[in-house]
Design an enzyme around this catalytic site. Structure first.
Site, PDB file in Angstrom:
ATOM      1  N   ASP A  47       0.827  -1.223   0.000  1.00  0.00           N
ATOM      2  CA  ASP A  47       0.000   0.000   0.000  1.00  0.00           C
ATOM      3  C   ASP A  47       0.857   1.267   0.000  1.00  0.00           C
ATOM      4  OD1 ASP A  47      -2.098  -1.851   0.423  1.00  0.00           O
ATOM      5  OD2 ASP A  47      -1.965  -1.626   2.595  1.00  0.00           O
ATOM      6  N   GLU A 104     -11.365   0.193  -3.364  1.00  0.00           N
ATOM      7  CA  GLU A 104     -10.683   0.639  -2.151  1.00  0.00           C
ATOM      8  C   GLU A 104      -9.465   1.451  -2.573  1.00  0.00           C
ATOM      9  OE1 GLU A 104      -9.610  -2.871   0.034  1.00  0.00           O
ATOM     10  OE2 GLU A 104      -8.419  -3.688  -1.581  1.00  0.00           O
TER      11      GLU A 104
HETATM   12  O1  FUB Z   1      -3.196  -3.692   3.201  1.00  0.00           O
HETATM   13  C1  FUB Z   1      -4.484  -3.891   3.719  1.00  0.00           C
HETATM   14  C2  FUB Z   1      -5.507  -3.531   2.696  1.00  0.00           C
HETATM   15  O2  FUB Z   1      -5.294  -4.284   1.519  1.00  0.00           O
HETATM   16  C3  FUB Z   1      -5.431  -2.099   2.231  1.00  0.00           C
HETATM   17  O3  FUB Z   1      -5.945  -1.195   3.124  1.00  0.00           O
HETATM   18  C4  FUB Z   1      -6.146  -2.226   0.941  1.00  0.00           C
HETATM   19  O4  FUB Z   1      -6.051  -1.121   0.100  1.00  0.00           O
HETATM   20  C5  FUB Z   1      -5.504  -3.466   0.379  1.00  0.00           C
HETATM   21  O5  FUB Z   1      -4.284  -3.231  -0.238  1.00  0.00           O
END
Ligand code: FUB
Length: 320
Positions: free
Chosen positions: A30, A215
């Site tokens: 991320d 997301e």
């Molecule tokens: O790394 C945890 C979660 O997985 C992140 O918050 C999302 O964007 C995905 O990459």
């Protein structure tokens, strides 16, 4: 932790001249890259192997490190900047320190991070920690930001003078000038979650996009356009798509893919986009050091190019 080192040691000899993955002694995911004081600062999540008692097949993160580089190849690890059990509002040992962001305003550095709030509150909240330097020390605020239920904060400092915070599923709201609270004049929307109706602050910028199941939004401004880039689910994995608008809070018009399905090798495709010394770069992750476990990821970088009309060219990962 011993197992982590074994995986990394086995993988390192395979790397010859190329730079990807850029951090090689720990898992990183991320990635948010920002340019401060002429250097690139990298604020990733920090995947670890789940300790006994934690779900073994899920994300597991207890803290954040920050890294810096002047050439995108040699990275300095400045160590832990925020850790779960020292944030007053985070549930102890929840290992849910997910995707962060960091921005600068008037010499202060604001580090935004999602995590699981203390018992009774449920879901995810977003907190902020403040420092005088991009390397910390960061002091967490005692409470998370009121009005944000969700993950993956990204802050856009727009040329209209305002800062906007985006979070999971493409929601966006204006921040107060103090960077720690949502502005009072934000719109409110009633959103349906199954049978429940909830009033939410801000707007959903993903309304007219191909998928609302998204997301990791990352927003930036370039040449009079605002870009909202985000991973969304297609073909049972995440692709990286983007949309453009003339206004920071949208409406955003979907434009296409930056990265196609299965290109980065793992299910998630969280990223950021930054201009450094005149070149645009895409920071993203894959699971090069842990091929059979896509919850232990590693940050990679690719050059990114725009077309004359402002649209973005598709990026193909290198080194996998
Ligand atoms: O790394 C945890 C979660 O997985 C992140 O918050 C999302 O964007 C995905 O990459």
């Amino acid at each position: 932790m011993k197992k982590t080192l074994t995986i990394l040691t086995l993988a390192v000899p395979l790397i010859t001249a190329a730079q990807n993955p850029v951090i090689r002694d720990q898992f990183t995911a991320d990635p948010t890259a920002r340019v401060f004081n002429g250097k690139v600062y990298l604020y990733p999540s920090h995947d670890i192997l789940p300790p006994t008692g934690q779900r073994q097949d899920w994300f597991c993160m207890e803290d954040y490190h920050v890294f810096s580089s002047e050439n995108l190849t040699d990275w300095t690890d400045h160590g832990v900047i925020v850790t779960q059990n020292k944030v007053p509002w985070v549930r102890k040992d929840s290992y849910s320190m997910w995707a962060p962001d960091c921005v600068e305003k008037n010499g202060k550095y604001y580090f935004y991070f999602p995590s699981a709030p203390a018992a009774g509150r449920g879901g995810f909240a977003v907190g902020v920690a403040v420092a005088d330097s991009p390397e910390g020390p960061f002091i967490p605020e005692p409470e998370p930001i009121k009005g944000i239920n969700g993950i993956d904060p990204c802050v856009l400092q727009a040329s209209d003078g305002n800062a906007y915070i985006f979070w999971g599923n493409g929601r966006c709201a204006k921040l107060k000038p103090n960077m720690k609270e949502l502005a009072d004049d934000n719109p409110k929307e009633t959103v349906k979650w199954g049978n429940r109706e909830m009033e939410m602050v801000g707007v959903s910028c993903l309304k007219d996009l191909p998928s609302r199941q998204a997301e990791g939004p990352f927003a930036f401004e370039y040449n009079g356009n605002y870009y909202l880039t985000y991973p969304y689910v297609r073909e049972n994995t995440e692709v990286l798509g983007y949309a453009m608008s003339k206004n920071p809070m949208g409406p955003y018009e979907y434009k296409g893919l930056i990265m196609a399905e299965h290109a980065n090798g793992c299910w998630t495709n969280h990223h950021s986009i930054v201009n450094y010394k005149g070149q645009w770069y895409l920071f993203y992750h894959q699971n090069f050091f842990s091929p059979s476990d896509d919850k232990r990821r590693s940050v990679q970088i690719e050059k990114l190019y725009f077309n004359a009309d402002g649209t973005i060219q598709e990026v193909k990962p290198t080194m996998r």
